[in-house]
Design a protein around this motif. Structure first.
Motif, PDB file in Angstrom:
ATOM      1  N   SER A   4       0.937  -1.300  -0.052  1.00 44.36           N
ATOM      2  CA  SER A   4      -0.138  -0.075  -0.108  1.00 44.36           C
ATOM      3  C   SER A   4       0.815   1.096   0.075  1.00 44.36           C
ATOM      4  O   SER A   4       0.537   2.191  -0.542  1.00 44.36           O
ATOM      5  N   ASP A   5       2.000   1.213   0.596  1.00 40.81           N
ATOM      6  CA  ASP A   5       2.970   2.433   0.668  1.00 40.81           C
ATOM      7  C   ASP A   5       3.528   2.727  -0.775  1.00 40.81           C
ATOM      8  O   ASP A   5       3.485   3.878  -1.145  1.00 40.81           O
ATOM      9  N   VAL A   6       3.753   1.698  -1.633  1.00 44.36           N
ATOM     10  CA  VAL A   6       4.335   1.677  -2.759  1.00 44.36           C
ATOM     11  C   VAL A   6       3.162   2.328  -3.830  1.00 44.36           C
ATOM     12  O   VAL A   6       3.382   3.078  -4.584  1.00 44.36           O
ATOM     13  N   TRP A  62       3.383   5.949  -5.568  1.00 45.85           N
ATOM     14  CA  TRP A  62       3.542   6.276  -7.032  1.00 45.85           C
ATOM     15  C   TRP A  62       2.109   6.483  -7.720  1.00 45.85           C
ATOM     16  O   TRP A  62       1.919   6.642  -8.707  1.00 45.85           O
ATOM     17  N   GLY A  63       0.907   6.793  -6.670  1.00 49.23           N
ATOM     18  CA  GLY A  63      -0.280   7.119  -7.220  1.00 49.23           C
ATOM     19  C   GLY A  63      -0.949   6.383  -8.015  1.00 49.23           C
ATOM     20  O   GLY A  63      -1.996   6.662  -8.586  1.00 49.23           O
ATOM     21  N   ILE A  64      -0.904   4.823  -7.760  1.00 51.95           N
ATOM     22  CA  ILE A  64      -1.510   3.840  -8.429  1.00 51.95           C
ATOM     23  C   ILE A  64      -3.150   3.673  -8.001  1.00 51.95           C
ATOM     24  O   ILE A  64      -3.070   3.526  -6.887  1.00 51.95           O
ATOM     25  N   LEU A  75      -5.521  -1.653 -13.654  1.00 50.99           N
ATOM     26  CA  LEU A  75      -4.505  -0.859 -12.868  1.00 50.99           C
ATOM     27  C   LEU A  75      -4.222   0.560 -13.378  1.00 50.99           C
ATOM     28  O   LEU A  75      -3.920   0.531 -14.554  1.00 50.99           O
ATOM     29  N   ILE A  76      -4.441   1.791 -12.778  1.00 51.24           N
ATOM     30  CA  ILE A  76      -4.126   2.779 -13.549  1.00 51.24           C
ATOM     31  C   ILE A  76      -2.884   3.544 -13.094  1.00 51.24           C
ATOM     32  O   ILE A  76      -2.613   3.691 -11.450  1.00 51.24           O
ATOM     33  N   ILE A  77      -1.910   3.749 -13.924  1.00 52.10           N
ATOM     34  CA  ILE A  77      -0.519   4.455 -13.528  1.00 52.10           C
ATOM     35  C   ILE A  77      -0.734   5.863 -14.091  1.00 52.10           C
ATOM     36  O   ILE A  77      -0.681   6.004 -15.332  1.00 52.10           O
TER      37      ILE A  77
END
Length: 179
Positions: free
Chosen positions: A19-21, A25-27, A73-75
């Motif tokens: 969850s931190d990553v 990264w705003g994913i 998944l949205i990046i």
């Protein structure tokens, strides 16, 4: 939306994305229903034809519009200054294409933007080299492993614009593309 989307969370867990990553990264993720964003944009007063030009929705006035990135998944994609310029979407199960990206707009050109450059440029400058990989998750994996000078060309070949951008920060590039 990612916190409520159990298939997306399960996919991220399988990929080792904490969850931190994800937050760093705003994913996020897009619902699979193909209408969530479209209805939100329409209700907010946006022209769906304009939203199609920005690659947020697809379709037409006649056939109807639908969410371009549904079930992915949205990046977020940022330029080297840290401005949000586009989105990428990775499918989380079987299907093709595996990745879809926003297409070129006045704000975004995949030949000019390197994913992760806004986070990597200082490390690239101090290390004297960049590590060039293919995709979002490759960049994130490198950063998680302490290779903070990793950036990605987002599935396109290295362009002259990419080389010019990298040359502003270093003189050497290590290329780690997939086989």
């Amino acid at each position: 939306h990612l916190q409520r989307d159990s298939p997306a969370l399960a996919y991220c867990e399988r990929r080792g994305l904490s969850s931190d990553v994800l937050e760093s990264w705003g994913i996020g993720s897009a619902p699979s229903d193909r209408q969530s964003l479209t209805l939100h944009l329409k209700k907010s007063g946006f022209s769906l034809a304009d939203c199609k030009e920005l690659f947020l929705v697809d379709g037409s006035q006649e056939a109807g519009y639908y969410d371009r990135f549904s079930g992915r998944l949205i990046i977020p994609i940022f330029d080297e200054r840290g401005a949000l310029v586009a989105f990428g979407g990775r499918i989380m199960g079987p299907g093709e294409p595996k990745y879809i990206n926003s297409s070129d707009t006045p704000l975004y050109s995949k030949r000019r933007v390197l994913y992760g450059m806004h986070r990597a440029k200082e490390s690239i400058s101090s290390a004297g080299y960049a590590v060039l990989v293919e995709g979002y998750l490759d960049v994130i994996a490198c950063h998680r492993a302490g290779v903070h000078q990793a950036v990605a060309s987002l599935g396109t070949s290295l362009s002259d614009d990419h080389a010019s951008l990298l040359k502003r920060w270093c003189q050497e590039v290590v290329v780690l593309y997939d086989s």
